[in-house]
Design a protein around this motif. Structure first.
Motif, PDB file in Angstrom:
ATOM      1  N   PHE A 196      82.142  27.349  40.322  1.00 43.93           N
ATOM      2  CA  PHE A 196      81.710  26.581  41.505  1.00 43.93           C
ATOM      3  C   PHE A 196      81.373  27.627  42.580  1.00 43.93           C
ATOM      4  O   PHE A 196      82.266  28.260  43.135  1.00 43.93           O
ATOM      5  CB  PHE A 196      82.867  25.664  41.908  1.00 43.93           C
ATOM      6  N   PHE A 227      77.824  25.985  39.265  1.00 38.46           N
ATOM      7  CA  PHE A 227      77.694  24.699  39.940  1.00 38.46           C
ATOM      8  C   PHE A 227      77.534  24.904  41.445  1.00 38.46           C
ATOM      9  O   PHE A 227      78.223  25.729  42.038  1.00 38.46           O
ATOM     10  CB  PHE A 227      78.949  23.860  39.640  1.00 38.46           C
ATOM     11  N   ALA A 269      77.683  22.680  45.048  1.00 43.05           N
ATOM     12  CA  ALA A 269      77.834  21.450  45.835  1.00 43.05           C
ATOM     13  C   ALA A 269      76.654  21.403  46.808  1.00 43.05           C
ATOM     14  O   ALA A 269      75.841  22.326  46.866  1.00 43.05           O
ATOM     15  CB  ALA A 269      79.158  21.463  46.572  1.00 43.05           C
ATOM     16  N   ASP A 270      76.559  20.339  47.568  1.00 46.87           N
ATOM     17  CA  ASP A 270      75.472  20.271  48.547  1.00 46.87           C
ATOM     18  C   ASP A 270      75.841  19.335  49.687  1.00 46.87           C
ATOM     19  O   ASP A 270      76.491  18.320  49.480  1.00 46.87           O
ATOM     20  CB  ASP A 270      74.188  19.767  47.883  1.00 46.87           C
ATOM     21  N   THR A 314      74.421  19.581  42.638  1.00 49.47           N
ATOM     22  CA  THR A 314      74.647  18.301  43.273  1.00 49.47           C
ATOM     23  C   THR A 314      73.334  17.799  43.851  1.00 49.47           C
ATOM     24  O   THR A 314      72.591  18.560  44.461  1.00 49.47           O
ATOM     25  CB  THR A 314      75.666  18.492  44.416  1.00 49.47           C
ATOM     26  N   THR A 330      77.416  10.416  46.269  1.00 53.73           N
ATOM     27  CA  THR A 330      76.907   9.389  47.178  1.00 53.73           C
ATOM     28  C   THR A 330      76.950   9.857  48.633  1.00 53.73           C
ATOM     29  O   THR A 330      76.604   9.098  49.530  1.00 53.73           O
ATOM     30  CB  THR A 330      77.725   8.089  47.028  1.00 53.73           C
ATOM     31  N   MET A 383      78.918  11.741  52.169  1.00 58.80           N
ATOM     32  CA  MET A 383      80.129  11.303  52.871  1.00 58.80           C
ATOM     33  C   MET A 383      79.996  11.102  54.374  1.00 58.80           C
ATOM     34  O   MET A 383      80.651  10.239  54.928  1.00 58.80           O
ATOM     35  CB  MET A 383      81.226  12.342  52.636  1.00 58.80           C
ATOM     36  N   ALA A 389      81.872  13.050  40.316  1.00 60.62           N
ATOM     37  CA  ALA A 389      83.158  13.538  40.848  1.00 60.62           C
ATOM     38  C   ALA A 389      83.789  12.515  41.774  1.00 60.62           C
ATOM     39  O   ALA A 389      84.486  12.892  42.708  1.00 60.62           O
ATOM     40  CB  ALA A 389      82.950  14.866  41.568  1.00 60.62           C
ATOM     41  N   TYR A 428      83.898  16.317  37.335  1.00 62.30           N
ATOM     42  CA  TYR A 428      84.658  17.252  38.167  1.00 62.30           C
ATOM     43  C   TYR A 428      85.735  16.454  38.875  1.00 62.30           C
ATOM     44  O   TYR A 428      85.498  15.310  39.280  1.00 62.30           O
ATOM     45  CB  TYR A 428      83.762  17.901  39.226  1.00 62.30           C
TER      46      TYR A 428
HETATM   47  C1  LIG Z   1      84.180  19.458  42.623  1.00 62.44           C
HETATM   48  C2  LIG Z   1      83.606  18.432  43.540  1.00 62.44           C
HETATM   49  C3  LIG Z   1      82.395  18.675  44.145  1.00 62.44           C
HETATM   50  C4  LIG Z   1      81.838  17.755  45.003  1.00 62.44           C
HETATM   51  N1  LIG Z   1      80.655  18.038  45.587  1.00 62.44           N
HETATM   52  C5  LIG Z   1      80.152  17.196  46.502  1.00 62.44           C
HETATM   53  C6  LIG Z   1      78.958  17.523  47.180  1.00 62.44           C
HETATM   54  O1  LIG Z   1      78.395  18.575  46.956  1.00 62.44           O
HETATM   55  N2  LIG Z   1      78.454  16.657  48.094  1.00 62.44           N
HETATM   56  C7  LIG Z   1      79.063  15.474  48.360  1.00 62.44           C
HETATM   57  O2  LIG Z   1      78.568  14.730  49.192  1.00 62.44           O
HETATM   58  N3  LIG Z   1      80.211  15.127  47.725  1.00 62.44           N
HETATM   59  C8  LIG Z   1      80.767  15.975  46.814  1.00 62.44           C
HETATM   60  N4  LIG Z   1      81.927  15.663  46.196  1.00 62.44           N
HETATM   61  C9  LIG Z   1      82.570  14.414  46.548  1.00 62.44           C
HETATM   62  C10 LIG Z   1      82.529  13.366  45.475  1.00 62.44           C
HETATM   63  O3  LIG Z   1      81.459  13.307  44.631  1.00 62.44           O
HETATM   64  C11 LIG Z   1      82.802  12.017  46.068  1.00 62.44           C
HETATM   65  O4  LIG Z   1      81.797  11.619  46.945  1.00 62.44           O
HETATM   66  C12 LIG Z   1      84.136  12.047  46.749  1.00 62.44           C
HETATM   67  O5  LIG Z   1      85.090  12.475  45.811  1.00 62.44           O
HETATM   68  C13 LIG Z   1      84.491  10.700  47.270  1.00 62.44           C
HETATM   69  O6  LIG Z   1      84.464   9.866  46.176  1.00 62.44           O
HETATM   70  P1  LIG Z   1      84.671   8.361  46.341  1.00 62.44           P
HETATM   71  O7  LIG Z   1      83.703   7.902  47.372  1.00 62.44           O
HETATM   72  O8  LIG Z   1      84.407   7.787  44.972  1.00 62.44           O
HETATM   73  O9  LIG Z   1      86.094   8.261  46.776  1.00 62.44           O
HETATM   74  C14 LIG Z   1      82.505  16.551  45.299  1.00 62.44           C
HETATM   75  C15 LIG Z   1      83.745  16.306  44.686  1.00 62.44           C
HETATM   76  C16 LIG Z   1      84.295  17.240  43.818  1.00 62.44           C
HETATM   77  C17 LIG Z   1      85.606  16.954  43.176  1.00 62.44           C
END
Ligand SMILES: Cc1cc2nc3c(=O)[nH]c(=O)nc-3n(C[C@H](O)[C@H](O)[C@H](O)COP(=O)(O)O)c2cc1C
Length: 436
Positions: free
Chosen positions: A13, A56, A58-59, A95, A127, A129, A216, A234
């Motif tokens: 990562f 990997f 993230a974004d 991502t 999705t 945040m 994830a 993940y």
């Molecule tokens: C390893 C990992 C990487 C993630 N990378 C991102 C990311 O790059 N961008 C993002 O918006 N959320 C990222 N997330 C968040 C999740 O995909 C997800 O939105 C978050 O866990 C909330 O999930 P929920 O809405 O189902 O509770 C990541 C989570 C994990 C565990």
């Protein structure tokens, strides 16, 4: 039960100068190289030297806390095009948000990258945040959670339909006749709640059929989407019981969805490795000491709902009220209570734990000790592999590849070489059949 992978899956990562929030402040950090694609190419090559499954990214779509150090710099898919050319075997997972993209864009970009990398792309569908991200894309605030997950599933359907809009054997390249076999490229005519997409795609079917779908999500909706659609997951797990609970829940949901694919689950893992345990702990402390004290204590105050500015850094964390008495966000507070209960950290150590990976697992020790703990998680239903989150880059992935990977290989827990050429091959995933 779904089949277990025969060996660990390991993924790097990549995040800025590393996952420790203060890593960029270290004199050896690569903070001045974050716009230099050679830095990311070298990280991908290191991971490939270690025979890892994938790198990997993230974004995020907002410049959060820019003074707290680098999080994002190059756009991930653009960077991966270069990293694909700098490597031959390692998978490349990015991502891509389903809340901000549209299916045609996403399908086209990922299909192109699957061609460029000759079958090594993966898509971590998230999705998103934060309201500040939403406000960069025409929304007033982040749309509701349910809406976002419905859109995510529709996005996956439409993207995969676009990838299937070309048959695998569509291209005939008959210089005197047809470029494609008649009838082998078709519209998709997707009509849904969120998208209208006619298709076909402008890119022939990707070498993997579909780039591998990662997910994830932690919520009910996230877990259900993972169970129905994800090919690999993940996860966040602070310790083995938390990992086991998530792992068994996802595997149960996957089986209930009638799927037999292995769906490897990879929790995040922060590793501090040294030739002795003391050296590994000194390494951790050296990074923790780079944290700016006042702002870290302020942030901790927000997490635990009290003023921490007077807490002595090298004294144990003062007693905290139980979870039931805490009014703020429960997830992070629960993790803090767990860290305090199991590790009895000093205030500085707690700040360090939260600054590197947050709620993800941390392992500190010699290569043998790290390998023991990884094997313990793997053998006890906590993980099919790990998403490695090095506290500082490039040094901590170099050390992992040079010192921990050989121990895992000697124990038969990790591959000595790649057997296949695509990310699907590395993860033991079948290639989805096309329509022809
Ligand atoms: C390893 C990992 C990487 C993630 N990378 C991102 C990311 O790059 N961008 C993002 O918006 N959320 C990222 N997330 C968040 C999740 O995909 C997800 O939105 C978050 O866990 C909330 O999930 P929920 O809405 O189902 O509770 C990541 C989570 C994990 C565990």
């Amino acid at each position: 039960m779904n089949p277990r992978p025969s060996m660990l899956h390991l993924n790097l990562f990549i995040m800025g100068c590393g996952h420790h929030r203060a890593a960029w402040r270290h004199p050896d950090s690569a903070v001045d190289r974050l716009g230099d694609i050679a830095y990311y190419e070298a990280l991908a090559r290191t991971a490939e030297r270690g025979k890892l499954d994938a790198v990997f990214f993230a974004d995020g779509h907002a410049a959060l806390d820019v003074n707290d150090g680098p999080r994002w710099f190059l756009e991930p898919l653009t960077a991966m095009a270069a990293m694909a050319r700098a490597t031959e075997r390692i998978g490349l997972v990015s991502t891509v948000s389903s809340t901000f993209g549209t299916p045609f864009h996403v399908a086209r970009q990922l299909a192109s990258l699957d061609h460029i990398s000759r079958g090594r792309m993966g898509w971590n569908v998230v999705t998103s945040m934060f309201d500040v991200e939403a406000r960069n894309h025409g929304y007033e605030a982040m749309p509701p959670h349910d809406w976002r997950y419905q859109r995510a599933e529709e996005m996956v359907n439409a993207v995969q339909a676009l990838w299937d809009s070309w048959d695998d054997d569509a291209l005939v390249h008959d210089r005197q006749g047809d470029f494609v076999r008649p009838g082998s490229v078709r519209a998709v005519d997707h009509r849904g709640e969120h998208f209208r997409v006619d298709g076909p795609l402008t890119v022939p079917r990707p070498p993997q059929g579909h780039p591998v779908l990662f997910q994830a999500g932690a919520s009910e909706q996230g877990r259900d989407l993972a169970a129905r659609r994800a090919e690999a997951v993940y996860a966040v797990a602070y310790d083995l019981p938390a990992a086991q609970s998530y792992y068994s829940d996802i595997k149960r949901r996957v089986a209930a969805a009638g799927r037999t694919s292995p769906v490897p689950i990879m929790p995040g893992l922060v590793v501090y490795v040294g030739s002795t345990e003391a050296e590994a702990r000194a390494r951790q402390r050296a990074l923790d000491e780079l944290l700016p004290v006042a702002s870290s204590l302020r942030q901790l105050g927000g997490f635990v709902g009290q003023d921490c500015s007077g807490w002595a850094l090298d004294e144990p964390v003062p007693p905290l009220p139980p979870l039931s008495a805490f009014k703020g966000p429960q997830g992070r507070y629960g993790t803090i209570l767990r860290i305090v209960e199991t590790e009895r950290p000093t205030v500085r150590q707690l700040l360090g734990r939260l600054a590197a990976g947050g709620g993800h697992c941390t392992m500190v020790g010699t290569p043998e000790q790290i390998a023991d703990q990884m094997a313990h998680w793997w053998r006890n239903g906590g993980a099919d592999g790990f998403n490695l989150m090095p506290p500082a880059l490039p040094r901590d992935i170099d050390d992992f590849v040079d010192h921990v990977v050989p121990v895992l290989q000697q124990r038969g827990l990790f591959r000595r070489d790649y057997e296949g050429h695509t990310l699907r091959d590395h993860l033991g995933l079948a290639r989805p059949p096309g329509r022809s």
